[in-house]
Design an enzyme around this catalytic site. Structure first.
Site, PDB file in Angstrom:
ATOM      1  N   LYS A  66     -26.790  18.005 -20.793  1.00 43.78           N
ATOM      2  CA  LYS A  66     -26.132  19.490 -20.957  1.00 43.78           C
ATOM      3  C   LYS A  66     -27.314  20.646 -20.728  1.00 43.78           C
ATOM      4  O   LYS A  66     -26.917  21.810 -19.889  1.00 43.78           O
ATOM      5  CB  LYS A  66     -25.484  20.010 -22.548  1.00 43.78           C
ATOM      6  CG  LYS A  66     -24.257  18.969 -22.645  1.00 43.78           C
ATOM      7  CD  LYS A  66     -23.186  20.061 -22.600  1.00 43.78           C
ATOM      8  CE  LYS A  66     -21.629  19.510 -22.730  1.00 43.78           C
ATOM      9  NZ  LYS A  66     -21.432  18.112 -23.477  1.00 43.78           N
TER      10      LYS A  66
ATOM     11  N   LYS B 240     -18.632  11.548 -11.235  1.00 44.46           N
ATOM     12  CA  LYS B 240     -17.843  11.362 -12.334  1.00 44.46           C
ATOM     13  C   LYS B 240     -17.157  12.796 -12.571  1.00 44.46           C
ATOM     14  O   LYS B 240     -17.680  13.919 -12.463  1.00 44.46           O
ATOM     15  CB  LYS B 240     -19.053  11.469 -13.575  1.00 44.46           C
ATOM     16  CG  LYS B 240     -18.210  11.256 -14.741  1.00 44.46           C
ATOM     17  CD  LYS B 240     -19.058  11.553 -16.314  1.00 44.46           C
ATOM     18  CE  LYS B 240     -17.999  11.675 -17.287  1.00 44.46           C
ATOM     19  NZ  LYS B 240     -18.484  12.383 -18.059  1.00 44.46           N
TER      20      LYS B 240
ATOM     21  N   LYS C  35     -15.202  18.380 -16.572  1.00 42.17           N
ATOM     22  CA  LYS C  35     -15.204  19.835 -16.392  1.00 42.17           C
ATOM     23  C   LYS C  35     -16.605  20.509 -15.873  1.00 42.17           C
ATOM     24  O   LYS C  35     -16.428  21.610 -15.281  1.00 42.17           O
ATOM     25  CB  LYS C  35     -14.807  20.213 -17.807  1.00 42.17           C
ATOM     26  CG  LYS C  35     -13.767  20.010 -18.452  1.00 42.17           C
ATOM     27  CD  LYS C  35     -13.572  20.768 -19.655  1.00 42.17           C
ATOM     28  CE  LYS C  35     -14.466  20.220 -20.748  1.00 42.17           C
ATOM     29  NZ  LYS C  35     -14.204  18.928 -21.342  1.00 42.17           N
TER      30      LYS C  35
HETATM   31  P1  ADP Z   1     -15.963  16.441 -19.709  1.00 44.59           P
HETATM   32  O1  ADP Z   1     -16.856  15.432 -18.873  1.00 44.59           O
HETATM   33  O2  ADP Z   1     -14.758  16.699 -18.546  1.00 44.59           O
HETATM   34  O3  ADP Z   1     -16.460  17.497 -20.345  1.00 44.59           O
HETATM   35  P2  ADP Z   1     -15.551  15.316 -22.070  1.00 44.59           P
HETATM   36  O4  ADP Z   1     -17.030  15.023 -22.246  1.00 44.59           O
HETATM   37  O5  ADP Z   1     -14.911  16.251 -23.016  1.00 44.59           O
HETATM   38  O6  ADP Z   1     -15.264  15.558 -20.839  1.00 44.59           O
HETATM   39  O7  ADP Z   1     -14.865  13.616 -22.428  1.00 44.59           O
HETATM   40  C1  ADP Z   1     -13.927  13.449 -23.460  1.00 44.59           C
HETATM   41  C2  ADP Z   1     -13.811  11.942 -23.335  1.00 44.59           C
HETATM   42  O8  ADP Z   1     -13.138  11.502 -22.090  1.00 44.59           O
HETATM   43  C3  ADP Z   1     -14.805  11.155 -23.691  1.00 44.59           C
HETATM   44  O9  ADP Z   1     -14.526   9.855 -24.248  1.00 44.59           O
HETATM   45  C4  ADP Z   1     -15.473  10.796 -22.243  1.00 44.59           C
HETATM   46  O10 ADP Z   1     -15.900   9.593 -22.236  1.00 44.59           O
HETATM   47  C5  ADP Z   1     -14.040  10.596 -21.492  1.00 44.59           C
HETATM   48  N1  ADP Z   1     -14.203  11.032 -20.043  1.00 44.59           N
HETATM   49  C6  ADP Z   1     -14.542  12.248 -19.594  1.00 44.59           C
HETATM   50  N2  ADP Z   1     -14.665  12.076 -18.283  1.00 44.59           N
HETATM   51  C7  ADP Z   1     -14.423  11.106 -17.909  1.00 44.59           C
HETATM   52  C8  ADP Z   1     -14.628  10.288 -16.684  1.00 44.59           C
HETATM   53  N3  ADP Z   1     -14.937  10.726 -15.477  1.00 44.59           N
HETATM   54  N4  ADP Z   1     -14.431   8.970 -16.718  1.00 44.59           N
HETATM   55  C9  ADP Z   1     -14.205   8.041 -17.813  1.00 44.59           C
HETATM   56  N5  ADP Z   1     -14.011   8.569 -18.950  1.00 44.59           N
HETATM   57  C10 ADP Z   1     -14.108   9.855 -19.066  1.00 44.59           C
END
Ligand code: ADP
Ligand code: TRP
Length: 317
Positions: free
Chosen positions: A110, A189, A192
């Site tokens: 972050k 990956k 957001k």
């Molecule tokens: P972002 O990376 O978009 O901010 P979050 O960190 O809020 O997403 O992720 C919420 C949940 O979704 C977590 O358990 C995270 O591991 C899963 N997740 C998010 N993006 C992926 C991805 N590209 N592949 C697998 N799992 C994901």
């Protein structure tokens, strides 16, 4: 077996969230006592707009209900409706070595993405440990990036038990290997923070799918499907036979990325159009959503109270 997961309402949910987190929860729904909460306290580490947070909290609840969460099988609640998690987070904080948090990748990540270095962001894994331990969860379905936070949770549970006597179980992460990391439209990956997402009910899904980055191998040449984002995403939506057909098409040559993208888009619609219809129904009935969340909070607070009664006795409060 108690299964618990949480998701931050920090924006619209995307395919990575669905296959990385939500789907495991739905798959496990029949297997135990289930908890799913919307981590609105956690989202405050990055969301600084009250209305946006309140709206996103509802949107996440709607998305889960639309995609398969059954409120008769899963207790769904807002994190802030169980205020005792903050109290437990403090007790755990007092046992948390700074070094443990300093090693957490998600904090460093972050920072690298320009977020403010706040205490909230730094202490985030302690609050997450409190979410999990307060409900006495055995299994926590999450994406791969959350694995380290589960290790922190186990570590803190152990530290608490060592200091005060046995109270907490050590929970396990549940991370299906097949969906470890879902790629985004640019191949890294899906997240957001990288602006490469396709949202669950994305009005521009077609544009985004057609815009997925691919290499410039000419249409007629054979291509290796593995590692290609279009193929990797298709694997999530399609049946094993359909996946094999696409792989054969790529390897045979004369099959372009444009055709593969169209197949991906139609597989997405096949899965998500019924969810969209359900969601449209739910949106028309905000009272039902509020009732589900209120009922969930009641049950979640009852579970939390059992843990907190033991915890307070042990710590001397
Ligand atoms: P972002 O990376 O978009 O901010 P979050 O960190 O809020 O997403 O992720 C919420 C949940 O979704 C977590 O358990 C995270 O591991 C899963 N997740 C998010 N993006 C992926 C991805 N590209 N592949 C697998 N799992 C994901
Ligand atoms: N940190 C998780 C994420 O970003 C969300 C979360 C907060 C969570 N508390 C949790 C997940 C407890 C599982 C269990 O995805």
């Amino acid at each position: 077996m108690r299964i618990l997961t949480g998701i931050q309402p920090s924006g619209k949910l995307h395919w990575g969230n669905y296959f990385g987190a939500m789907k495991s929860m739905f798959d496990l729904q029949e297997k135990g006592e289930n908890f799913m909460f919307i981590a609105n306290y956690h989202a405050m580490t990055t969301v600084r707009d009250g209305k946006a947070l309140r709206d996103a909290t509802k949107e996440v609840a709607l998305d889960y209900l639309a995609c398969g969460l059954d409120p008769n099988k899963t207790i769904m609640y807002r994190q802030s409706d169980v205020p005792a998690v903050q109290e437990l987070a403090w007790y755990l904080s007092c046992l948390t070595p700074m070094g443990l948090l300093e090693r957490c990748h998600s904090y460093k990540d972050k920072m690298a993405h320009g977020f403010d270095a706040t205490h909230g962001l730094f202490a985030y894994p302690v609050l997450m440990a409190a979410d999990i331990l307060i409900m006495n969860a055995d299994l926590v379905p999450v994406g791969k990036d959350q694995k380290q936070h589960l290790e922190v949770t186990r570590d803190l549970a152990q530290k608490f038990n060592n200091a005060y006597g046995e109270v907490f179980k050590l929970p396990d992460a549940y991370i299906p290997e097949t969906v470890a990391t879902i790629p985004g439209t640019d191949g890294q990956k899906m997240s957001k923070s990288y602006h490469n997402t396709i949202e669950l009910f994305d009005v521009s899904a077609k544009k985004k799918v057609m815009g997925i980055q691919t290499d410039s191998t000419p249409m007629e040449e054979p291509k290796e499907p593995n590692g290609n984002s279009v193929y990797e995403l298709y694997k999530l939506f399609a049946t094993p036979e359909e996946v094999e057909t696409m792989a054969n098409n790529f390897r045979a040559g004369g099959y372009g990325y444009g055709s593969a993208k169209k197949e991906l888009l139609s597989a997405y619609h096949r899965l998500f159009d019924p969810f969209k219809a359900k969601r449209d129904e739910l949106v028309k009935d905000p009272d039902t959503l509020e009732d589900i969340l209120r009922e969930g909070a009641k049950k979640a607070n009852a579970c939390a109270a059992v843990t907190m009664e033991k915890v307070r006795r042990k710590v001397g409060i």
